[in-house]
Motif scaffolding. Sequence first.
Motif, short mmCIF file in Angstrom:
data_model
loop_
_atom_site.label_atom_id
_atom_site.label_comp_id
_atom_site.label_asym_id
_atom_site.label_seq_id
_atom_site.Cartn_x
_atom_site.Cartn_y
_atom_site.Cartn_z
N ILE A 504 0.77 -1.26 0.02
CA ILE A 504 0.15 0.04 0.05
C ILE A 504 0.67 1.25 0.13
N THR A 505 2.19 1.22 0.28
CA THR A 505 2.98 2.24 0.22
C THR A 505 3.93 2.29 -0.94
N VAL A 506 4.69 3.34 -1.25
CA VAL A 506 5.64 3.51 -2.34
C VAL A 506 6.82 2.56 -1.81
N LEU A 507 7.27 2.57 -0.57
CA LEU A 507 8.35 1.76 -0.26
C LEU A 507 8.19 0.18 -0.44
N GLN A 508 6.91 -0.24 0.02
CA GLN A 508 6.65 -1.83 -0.41
C GLN A 508 6.36 -1.96 -1.58
N SER A 509 5.88 -1.18 -2.32
CA SER A 509 5.87 -1.26 -3.87
C SER A 509 7.23 -1.60 -4.37
N MET A 510 8.05 -0.71 -4.18
CA MET A 510 9.85 -0.74 -4.65
C MET A 510 10.12 -2.29 -4.00
N LYS A 511 10.01 -2.57 -2.80
CA LYS A 511 10.42 -3.65 -2.36
C LYS A 511 9.98 -4.86 -3.10
N LEU A 512 8.77 -4.96 -3.42
CA LEU A 512 8.17 -5.98 -3.94
C LEU A 512 8.66 -6.40 -5.51
N GLY A 513 8.80 -5.10 -5.98
CA GLY A 513 9.39 -4.96 -7.65
C GLY A 513 10.59 -5.63 -7.49
N ILE A 514 11.60 -5.08 -6.56
CA ILE A 514 12.90 -5.68 -6.52
C ILE A 514 12.72 -7.21 -6.40
N ASP A 515 11.89 -7.54 -5.55
CA ASP A 515 11.73 -9.05 -5.22
C ASP A 515 11.54 -9.99 -6.41
N VAL A 516 10.32 -9.30 -7.20
CA VAL A 516 10.02 -10.04 -8.37
C VAL A 516 11.00 -10.15 -9.39
N ASN A 517 11.58 -9.16 -9.68
CA ASN A 517 12.75 -9.24 -10.67
C ASN A 517 13.81 -10.24 -10.30
N ARG A 518 14.17 -10.27 -8.83
CA ARG A 518 15.12 -11.07 -8.29
C ARG A 518 14.74 -12.50 -8.62
N HIS A 519 13.40 -12.86 -8.23
CA HIS A 519 12.56 -13.88 -8.31
C HIS A 519 12.95 -14.70 -9.85
N LYS A 520 12.52 -13.71 -10.64
CA LYS A 520 12.58 -14.17 -12.26
C LYS A 520 14.09 -14.39 -12.51
N GLU A 521 15.03 -13.67 -12.07
CA GLU A 521 16.38 -13.98 -12.35
C GLU A 521 16.87 -15.34 -11.66
N ILE A 522 16.41 -15.66 -10.70
CA ILE A 522 16.98 -16.98 -10.04
C ILE A 522 16.33 -17.99 -10.84
N ILE A 523 15.13 -17.99 -11.07
CA ILE A 523 14.44 -19.03 -12.21
C ILE A 523 15.31 -19.14 -13.24
#
Length: 787
Positions: A504-523
């Motif tokens: 719900i906050t900009v910080l949480q969205s940035m954290k989730l965006g980094i996590d999603v990109n990192r998740h794809k890179e690991i796959i």
Amino acid sequence: ALLKNTGCTLCNFYDLIDYSVLSSELYSYTEEPEFSLNRDYFDEDFRSHGRRWIQLTVEEQKAHVMRLLDALEVTDRDKRLKVARAILYLAQGTLFDECDTEVDVLHWSRHNVFLLYDMGIFTALLELLSMEIDNNQACSSAVRKPAISLADSTELRVLLSIMYLMVETIRVQTEDERPEWIAAREAFKNELGSPLYNGEPFALLLFTMVTKFCSMNAPHFPMKKVLLLLWKTILFTLGGFEELQELKVRCRERLHLPPLPEDSIKVVRAMRAASPPASAMELIEQQQQQKRGRRSRRVQPLVKQDSLDTYNERDPFKNDDARDEEEDPEDADSGIEGEVDPLDRDVIIQPPPPPPPLRPPTERVNFPKGLPWAPKVREKDIEHFLETSRNKFIGFTLGSDTETLVGLPRPIHESVKTLKQHKYVSIAEVQIKREEELQQCPLTLGEEEVEETQAEMLYLGMLPNLSQYVIALLKLLLAAAPTSKAKTDSINILADVLPEEMPITVLQSMKLGIDVNRHKEIIVKAISALLLLLLKHFKLNHIYQFEIISQHLVFANCIPLILKFFNQNIMSYISAKNSICVLDFPHCVVHEMPELTAESLEAGDSSQFCWRNLFSCINLLRILNKLTKWKHSRTMMLVVFKSAPILKRALKVKQAMMQLYVLKLLKIQTKYLGRQWRKSNMKTMSAIYQKVRHRLNDDWAYGNDIDARPWDFQAEECALRESIEKFNSRRYDKNKNSDYMPVDNCLQSVLGQRVDLPEDFHYSYEMWLEREVFSQPIQWEGLLQNQ
């Protein structure tokens, strides 16, 4: 170490011995709150001891693990989950108050994992994993849900995390090895590779999870953890690249072949990266800048450290004109938003260097002169050379005879002698020749003795569903590729990274965006490493096992998929910062968590490049090389898909191993790109001459035999498929050699055999006789003539 000087480091990176990095990649940043939850469930049952875990004796620790093992067998699902979390806490290294540093965490994690394996935890976890895979209720509820989150795969994530930590920890060897740990490692390796789990190796269970997920029957499966565990299981049971090299040496000795001309791993480690060539657009811009007089405004030119001069030769990527060295367009144009390229941080600002060399004379002695690879010649190359020479000087040929040189001039004798000195017979050629002999003489040569290796048992288990496994892996690779567009009907690979409550906050969205990109890179990293390992091990085990998985990859559009992966800003991908160091495991539980801000998230780690993405790129390039090597039709696919400019852009990454495999792919298609391309890319051609192995009779740079080799993709692949099917039928068909089984020629015994007929046979047998026997004319004279 700088990226362009780390060719040796990446060879070790293939076997991935940095355990802390691997542990951090196992967990998503959204799983961080579960670390403290694991500790709470562990403390619930452990409070009775009144002491810390590290203060207990080994016997007391075993007794507590036995109580946890008994508690895993309860029917209550929630209680089982709590016990599994307690076991996960032990496998992670008894964090928080027990350990003060990351080194302590890794030490106790290793101690606890061997303890858990000794007590039989892995077998119990495997039974629970099989139950969760077959849980139809969880699968059906996940299919009906509009949005799947982290909570839908809680049990599976806990079980897979424990199993991954056990496989990876036991696999890695350390300096403080105990004798019982060495024995446990060998036993665990044989256990994972043998068909002990429901009659098949453990890796096949994970492959089943992958195919079930891609068929949309179980969208809640945590694919990242499954793929990481599958990769590490294959790496553990079959071996890494060091073990592959040793297996290859032993196999050549067993087949009485001469030893390898060099160790490829050592050669690649000694290579240095090159400065990439400038593109046509960059050269035009450079010329325009020169006309406008911009060169005179530069007071101090950028002078880069030359990292190619491995063999005391000039950089093939550099122009002879000294003015081009003063201004490299890569420095000005390849950076992000006008900044200096993040991979060129070794750039120093200083006046032009004096004429003497930059390196002292003592350092130059350490590097050998000459080419890095010994040239190779195949038997068919010698045959083709002699056939051409005999037609020219004598007027007739002698077939495959390579010994008779009568009537040929002296220079031809010397040429044949040189070719035979560099003749190289591969293991694959011996295997193909042996297979042809077995197909032609099945009775005289008898049964083939097949060694029950780990690769052989894995191939035997994968063979019935090999096509499904390959297609599923490529689907996941496509979904995780950075160039893929989001589609409504695509596979959702983010089920195990998205939280229940969206940010719900900009910080949480940035954290989730980094996590999603990192998740794809690991796959991408796991799939690319897994496919490369399978290709290399199956090729060593038998060439037709390699060919069948290669053909499945080609038919599933693996070649355009890899080219699509590289058709991006590869420099940005290599230097991506999709990681938050303070949230990586075990740092986030050992150290006190600082307050996260948008600035700290954007900063990321301090490294100049991402090992993970570099590793994935090199793996994909190696896969592409293996699919196209000695395959004319697949090489033409590279030309048709216009891969040359895509691959040339990949040369901007100044890493020796990556540049080597890019240059190999460019070499095999150079003759089909036309004279103009070769003329305008002479720096790339020079780099191919210096870095890639030479085939003495290969005129790759001239293209003289293009007209003689038309592109017939279907004919080549069909011929290869026919050879593969014959091999599989001969070795693995249960009813093999049915044509050579003894036949009963006694009329009485044949007519006396009982034949099971269908129940409705007596209703229709008269019609069948009339249609198939009485109404069919018989040409008795023709039968006699045929006899």
